[in-house]
Design a protein around this motif. Sequence first.
Motif, PDB file in Angstrom:
ATOM      1  N   LYS A  60       0.825  -1.227   0.000  1.00  0.00           N
ATOM      2  CA  LYS A  60       0.000   0.000   0.000  1.00  0.00           C
ATOM      3  C   LYS A  60       0.853   1.267   0.000  1.00  0.00           C
ATOM      4  O   LYS A  60       0.373   2.336  -0.372  1.00  0.00           O
ATOM      5  CB  LYS A  60      -0.934  -0.004   1.215  1.00  0.00           C
ATOM      6  CG  LYS A  60      -2.152  -0.892   0.995  1.00  0.00           C
ATOM      7  CD  LYS A  60      -3.075  -0.867   2.203  1.00  0.00           C
ATOM      8  CE  LYS A  60      -4.080  -2.006   2.102  1.00  0.00           C
ATOM      9  NZ  LYS A  60      -4.571  -2.431   3.416  1.00  0.00           N
ATOM     10  N   THR A  61       2.111   1.148   0.420  1.00  0.00           N
ATOM     11  CA  THR A  61       2.989   2.332   0.368  1.00  0.00           C
ATOM     12  C   THR A  61       3.461   2.596  -1.065  1.00  0.00           C
ATOM     13  O   THR A  61       3.999   3.654  -1.358  1.00  0.00           O
ATOM     14  CB  THR A  61       4.228   2.184   1.291  1.00  0.00           C
ATOM     15  OG1 THR A  61       5.086   1.153   0.767  1.00  0.00           O
ATOM     16  CG2 THR A  61       3.847   1.861   2.714  1.00  0.00           C
ATOM     17  N   ILE A  62       3.265   1.612  -1.949  1.00  0.00           N
ATOM     18  CA  ILE A  62       3.697   1.768  -3.345  1.00  0.00           C
ATOM     19  C   ILE A  62       2.509   2.055  -4.266  1.00  0.00           C
ATOM     20  O   ILE A  62       2.580   2.893  -5.148  1.00  0.00           O
ATOM     21  CB  ILE A  62       4.450   0.501  -3.841  1.00  0.00           C
ATOM     22  CG1 ILE A  62       5.548   0.099  -2.860  1.00  0.00           C
ATOM     23  CG2 ILE A  62       5.031   0.726  -5.244  1.00  0.00           C
ATOM     24  CD1 ILE A  62       6.196  -1.246  -3.156  1.00  0.00           C
ATOM     25  N   THR A  63       1.398   1.334  -4.054  1.00  0.00           N
ATOM     26  CA  THR A  63       0.222   1.530  -4.901  1.00  0.00           C
ATOM     27  C   THR A  63      -1.059   1.298  -4.101  1.00  0.00           C
ATOM     28  O   THR A  63      -1.069   0.476  -3.179  1.00  0.00           O
ATOM     29  CB  THR A  63       0.242   0.572  -6.128  1.00  0.00           C
ATOM     30  OG1 THR A  63      -0.943   0.783  -6.907  1.00  0.00           O
ATOM     31  CG2 THR A  63       0.278  -0.889  -5.725  1.00  0.00           C
ATOM     32  N   ASP A  64      -2.118   2.024  -4.492  1.00  0.00           N
ATOM     33  CA  ASP A  64      -3.419   1.799  -3.841  1.00  0.00           C
ATOM     34  C   ASP A  64      -4.367   0.979  -4.721  1.00  0.00           C
ATOM     35  O   ASP A  64      -5.523   0.810  -4.399  1.00  0.00           O
ATOM     36  CB  ASP A  64      -4.072   3.146  -3.468  1.00  0.00           C
ATOM     37  CG  ASP A  64      -4.254   4.035  -4.693  1.00  0.00           C
ATOM     38  OD1 ASP A  64      -3.895   3.601  -5.813  1.00  0.00           O
ATOM     39  OD2 ASP A  64      -4.739   5.173  -4.522  1.00  0.00           O
ATOM     40  N   ARG A  65      -3.864   0.447  -5.848  1.00  0.00           N
ATOM     41  CA  ARG A  65      -4.714  -0.366  -6.723  1.00  0.00           C
ATOM     42  C   ARG A  65      -5.058  -1.697  -6.021  1.00  0.00           C
ATOM     43  O   ARG A  65      -4.246  -2.212  -5.246  1.00  0.00           O
ATOM     44  CB  ARG A  65      -3.989  -0.705  -8.037  1.00  0.00           C
ATOM     45  CG  ARG A  65      -3.297   0.445  -8.719  1.00  0.00           C
ATOM     46  CD  ARG A  65      -4.196   1.227  -9.631  1.00  0.00           C
ATOM     47  NE  ARG A  65      -3.428   1.989 -10.603  1.00  0.00           N
ATOM     48  CZ  ARG A  65      -2.719   3.084 -10.365  1.00  0.00           C
ATOM     49  NH1 ARG A  65      -2.619   3.572  -9.142  1.00  0.00           N
ATOM     50  NH2 ARG A  65      -2.074   3.714 -11.334  1.00  0.00           N
ATOM     51  N   PRO A  66      -6.251  -2.263  -6.341  1.00  0.00           N
ATOM     52  CA  PRO A  66      -6.578  -3.589  -5.798  1.00  0.00           C
ATOM     53  C   PRO A  66      -5.496  -4.598  -6.205  1.00  0.00           C
ATOM     54  O   PRO A  66      -5.005  -4.550  -7.336  1.00  0.00           O
ATOM     55  CB  PRO A  66      -7.916  -3.932  -6.465  1.00  0.00           C
ATOM     56  CG  PRO A  66      -8.460  -2.637  -6.955  1.00  0.00           C
ATOM     57  CD  PRO A  66      -7.293  -1.731  -7.218  1.00  0.00           C
ATOM     58  N   LEU A  67      -5.168  -5.475  -5.281  1.00  0.00           N
ATOM     59  CA  LEU A  67      -4.024  -6.364  -5.491  1.00  0.00           C
ATOM     60  C   LEU A  67      -4.457  -7.802  -5.784  1.00  0.00           C
ATOM     61  O   LEU A  67      -5.291  -8.368  -5.092  1.00  0.00           O
ATOM     62  CB  LEU A  67      -3.134  -6.335  -4.242  1.00  0.00           C
ATOM     63  CG  LEU A  67      -1.790  -7.038  -4.344  1.00  0.00           C
ATOM     64  CD1 LEU A  67      -0.881  -6.329  -5.349  1.00  0.00           C
ATOM     65  CD2 LEU A  67      -1.119  -7.094  -2.977  1.00  0.00           C
ATOM     66  N   MET A  68      -3.842  -8.359  -6.821  1.00  0.00           N
ATOM     67  CA  MET A  68      -4.054  -9.755  -7.204  1.00  0.00           C
ATOM     68  C   MET A  68      -2.746 -10.493  -6.938  1.00  0.00           C
ATOM     69  O   MET A  68      -1.688 -10.035  -7.355  1.00  0.00           O
ATOM     70  CB  MET A  68      -4.401  -9.744  -8.703  1.00  0.00           C
ATOM     71  CG  MET A  68      -4.374 -11.047  -9.410  1.00  0.00           C
ATOM     72  SD  MET A  68      -4.763 -10.725 -11.187  1.00  0.00           S
ATOM     73  CE  MET A  68      -4.949 -12.425 -11.736  1.00  0.00           C
ATOM     74  N   VAL A  69      -2.819 -11.617  -6.212  1.00  0.00           N
ATOM     75  CA  VAL A  69      -1.596 -12.358  -5.898  1.00  0.00           C
ATOM     76  C   VAL A  69      -1.496 -13.594  -6.801  1.00  0.00           C
ATOM     77  O   VAL A  69      -2.404 -14.411  -6.844  1.00  0.00           O
ATOM     78  CB  VAL A  69      -1.560 -12.783  -4.413  1.00  0.00           C
ATOM     79  CG1 VAL A  69      -0.339 -13.650  -4.124  1.00  0.00           C
ATOM     80  CG2 VAL A  69      -1.560 -11.558  -3.512  1.00  0.00           C
ATOM     81  N   VAL A  70      -0.400 -13.686  -7.530  1.00  0.00           N
ATOM     82  CA  VAL A  70      -0.156 -14.833  -8.416  1.00  0.00           C
ATOM     83  C   VAL A  70       1.096 -15.548  -7.914  1.00  0.00           C
ATOM     84  O   VAL A  70       2.086 -14.895  -7.581  1.00  0.00           O
ATOM     85  CB  VAL A  70       0.045 -14.361  -9.877  1.00  0.00           C
ATOM     86  CG1 VAL A  70       0.381 -15.539 -10.787  1.00  0.00           C
ATOM     87  CG2 VAL A  70      -1.205 -13.634 -10.392  1.00  0.00           C
ATOM     88  N   LEU A  71       1.029 -16.877  -7.849  1.00  0.00           N
ATOM     89  CA  LEU A  71       2.180 -17.658  -7.389  1.00  0.00           C
ATOM     90  C   LEU A  71       2.852 -18.350  -8.570  1.00  0.00           C
ATOM     91  O   LEU A  71       2.178 -19.003  -9.368  1.00  0.00           O
ATOM     92  CB  LEU A  71       1.733 -18.714  -6.371  1.00  0.00           C
ATOM     93  CG  LEU A  71       0.986 -18.185  -5.146  1.00  0.00           C
ATOM     94  CD1 LEU A  71       0.513 -19.349  -4.279  1.00  0.00           C
ATOM     95  CD2 LEU A  71       1.871 -17.249  -4.324  1.00  0.00           C
TER      96      LEU A  71
END
Length: 264
Positions: A60-71
């Motif tokens: 959140k300190t880098i971006t406020d866009r919704p986050l998608m986690v890919v492994l």
Amino acid sequence: MSSFFHVSIGDGLYLISSVASGTSMEFGPPTANSYLIVGREKALLFDLAVNEPGIRDYIKTITDRPLMVVLSHGHPDHIYHLRDFSQVWMHEADENFPLCLNPGLKLLKRKLTIHQLRQGDTIDLAGRVLTVFHIPGHTMGSILLLDEQTGTLFSGDTVARRVLYGITGCPPLSEFEEMLLHLPTDRIHKIYSAHDRGAIEPEYIGHMIRLMREELPKTEKYWHFPGFPKMRNLVYGEESTPDFFDIAVPEAVLDCEGESCRPK
Ligand SMILES: [Zn+2]
């Protein structure tokens, strides 16, 4: 205090790691890196490879866009603090993989929605499209992401300077080489792997294939680790130079060709 740090590695691309292994971006001993890819509407975090709590807040300190986690795959060192997330994207072949190494994750999985990614899928972050490549070898469900905008390939543990091959099933090594050969090197400008911070050049793919074909069969070095099969181990060059390559392949895989060494 959080020990995360991040470095911009391209337009909207960030390497995220921990100061615990220094902040050098040069080639050297292995480090653990996740990658943040920011689109206009969404951001994508590739791997949870940094063993530090608080990755969500740090992002959140880098971006406020919704986050998608890919492994990139299911190994335990790529899923740290997975409990902080309610959904994740990965290849189905590795979906149950972490459970055999870490039974505690069975409980976690009940609360986690796992979305599947397959060869050729695209992920649209708005203004930024990523293409998924599925290359079984390091694990059966290993994937790589190509950011078509910058030609950056995020390669996990697959195109990497250290490859631990197929300890839980894999295709014959010749098929792995063939899949690497089919990566679209004309669209790849640079490569970032999970355990090196330096950018790997696209030519490295050919270097890996040559060493696997020509040098690995000749080596007489073996790598033994409790619980692992007997592994043939080639170590080429110095860790501080870009062409370093360290690969361990189960002897049984190296000795066989074709259907007989396919995992059941
Ligand atoms: Zn791995």
